[in-house]
Scaffold this motif. Structure first.
Motif, PDB file in Angstrom:
ATOM      1  N   HIS A  42       8.349  -6.914   0.780  1.00  0.00           N
ATOM      2  CA  HIS A  42       7.242  -7.694   0.239  1.00  0.00           C
ATOM      3  C   HIS A  42       5.980  -6.838   0.222  1.00  0.00           C
ATOM      4  CE1 HIS A  42       4.230 -10.823  -0.203  1.00  0.00           C
ATOM      5  NE2 HIS A  42       5.214 -11.576  -0.704  1.00  0.00           N
ATOM      6  N   PRO A  43       5.319  -6.735  -0.927  1.00  0.00           N
ATOM      7  CA  PRO A  43       4.139  -5.871  -1.039  1.00  0.00           C
ATOM      8  C   PRO A  43       3.045  -6.181  -0.003  1.00  0.00           C
ATOM      9  CG  PRO A  43       4.812  -6.610  -3.210  1.00  0.00           C
ATOM     10  CD  PRO A  43       5.657  -7.353  -2.213  1.00  0.00           C
ATOM     11  N   ALA A  44       2.813  -7.454   0.286  1.00  0.00           N
ATOM     12  CA  ALA A  44       1.778  -7.790   1.270  1.00  0.00           C
ATOM     13  C   ALA A  44       2.122  -7.214   2.638  1.00  0.00           C
ATOM     14  CB  ALA A  44       1.599  -9.311   1.356  1.00  0.00           C
ATOM     15  N   LYS A  45       3.389  -7.297   3.014  1.00  0.00           N
ATOM     16  CA  LYS A  45       3.814  -6.732   4.304  1.00  0.00           C
ATOM     17  C   LYS A  45       3.697  -5.214   4.286  1.00  0.00           C
ATOM     18  CE  LYS A  45       7.607  -6.301   7.539  1.00  0.00           C
ATOM     19  NZ  LYS A  45       9.027  -6.502   7.790  1.00  0.00           N
ATOM     20  N   VAL A  46       4.189  -4.588   3.211  1.00  0.00           N
ATOM     21  CA  VAL A  46       4.145  -3.132   3.109  1.00  0.00           C
ATOM     22  C   VAL A  46       2.703  -2.626   3.186  1.00  0.00           C
ATOM     23  CG1 VAL A  46       4.604  -1.164   1.573  1.00  0.00           C
ATOM     24  CG2 VAL A  46       6.320  -2.964   1.850  1.00  0.00           C
ATOM     25  N   PHE A  47       1.820  -3.226   2.407  1.00  0.00           N
ATOM     26  CA  PHE A  47       0.424  -2.786   2.414  1.00  0.00           C
ATOM     27  C   PHE A  47      -0.276  -3.140   3.718  1.00  0.00           C
ATOM     28  CE2 PHE A  47       1.053  -2.760  -2.257  1.00  0.00           C
ATOM     29  CZ  PHE A  47       0.720  -1.440  -2.473  1.00  0.00           C
ATOM     30  N   GLY A  48       0.023  -4.299   4.276  1.00  0.00           N
ATOM     31  CA  GLY A  48      -0.595  -4.703   5.542  1.00  0.00           C
ATOM     32  C   GLY A  48      -0.214  -3.784   6.687  1.00  0.00           C
ATOM     33  N   VAL A  49       1.076  -3.497   6.802  1.00  0.00           N
ATOM     34  CA  VAL A  49       1.545  -2.602   7.865  1.00  0.00           C
ATOM     35  C   VAL A  49       0.990  -1.193   7.648  1.00  0.00           C
ATOM     36  CG1 VAL A  49       3.593  -1.527   8.884  1.00  0.00           C
ATOM     37  CG2 VAL A  49       3.575  -3.987   8.417  1.00  0.00           C
ATOM     38  N   SER A  50       0.979  -0.739   6.396  1.00  0.00           N
ATOM     39  CA  SER A  50       0.433   0.590   6.089  1.00  0.00           C
ATOM     40  C   SER A  50      -1.037   0.686   6.477  1.00  0.00           C
ATOM     41  CB  SER A  50       0.596   0.907   4.604  1.00  0.00           C
ATOM     42  OG  SER A  50       1.951   0.998   4.275  1.00  0.00           O
ATOM     43  N   PHE A  51      -1.807  -0.351   6.156  1.00  0.00           N
ATOM     44  CA  PHE A  51      -3.218  -0.325   6.540  1.00  0.00           C
ATOM     45  C   PHE A  51      -3.373  -0.344   8.056  1.00  0.00           C
ATOM     46  CE2 PHE A  51      -7.334  -2.157   7.564  1.00  0.00           C
ATOM     47  CZ  PHE A  51      -8.142  -1.207   6.954  1.00  0.00           C
ATOM     48  N   GLY A  52      -2.525  -1.091   8.740  1.00  0.00           N
ATOM     49  CA  GLY A  52      -2.565  -1.097  10.207  1.00  0.00           C
ATOM     50  C   GLY A  52      -2.346   0.295  10.783  1.00  0.00           C
ATOM     51  N   PHE A  53      -1.400   1.038  10.215  1.00  0.00           N
ATOM     52  CA  PHE A  53      -1.167   2.412  10.670  1.00  0.00           C
ATOM     53  C   PHE A  53      -2.337   3.333  10.316  1.00  0.00           C
ATOM     54  CE2 PHE A  53       3.493   1.340  10.873  1.00  0.00           C
ATOM     55  CZ  PHE A  53       3.595   1.504  12.246  1.00  0.00           C
ATOM     56  N   SER A  54      -2.955   3.127   9.155  1.00  0.00           N
ATOM     57  CA  SER A  54      -4.150   3.907   8.797  1.00  0.00           C
ATOM     58  C   SER A  54      -5.275   3.647   9.793  1.00  0.00           C
ATOM     59  CB  SER A  54      -4.629   3.548   7.383  1.00  0.00           C
ATOM     60  OG  SER A  54      -3.722   3.989   6.421  1.00  0.00           O
TER      61      SER A  54
END
Length: 126
Positions: A42-54
């Motif tokens: 799911h794009p929201a999960k992918v982008f959310g987790v990616s931003f968390g790692f950033s």
């Protein structure tokens, strides 16, 4: 540690990552090197987790660079971390996984750019 600078650094690397992995830059090649299948999830999960790692990476960099760094020292630290630690670590993993040099250049290059960008943000605003 200035949380606003950390947040700005995280957002800046997230934006650069979006461009880096888009079809405008390396997205098509990256996708082909990963077997030609688009990423799933799911794009929201992918982008959310990616931003968390950033955000985590930006906080860690803020800790390493310390208070009031100069632009030069901060960018040098960004290069050291991005190339010497992150990209090199990806290289080890990619070698054992037998992933392509091209894929390593794209992924390692992004993280080198990410930490150079962190260095610039912290050096200018810190």
């Amino acid at each position: 540690m200035n949380v606003w600078i950390v947040l700005l650094a995280a957002v800046s690397s997230f934006v650069v990552g979006g461009l880096w992995y888009s079809p405008v830059l390396f997205g098509k090649v990256w996708n082909a090197e990963n077997g030609g299948q688009p990423a799933t999830g799911h794009p929201a999960k992918v982008f959310g987790v990616s931003f968390g790692f950033s955000l985590l990476a930006a906080f860690a960099f803020a800790y390493l660079v310390g208070p009031s760094p100069t632009l030069e020292s901060s960018v040098k630290l960004g290069a050291l971390v991005g190339i010497g630690l992150v990209a090199a670590s990806f290289g080890i993993n990619y070698q054992f996984a037998q992933r392509s040099f091209k894929l390593w250049m794209i992924d390692g290059g992004y993280h080198a750019m990410q930490f150079l960008l962190f260095g610039a943000v912290f050096g200018v605003l810190g």
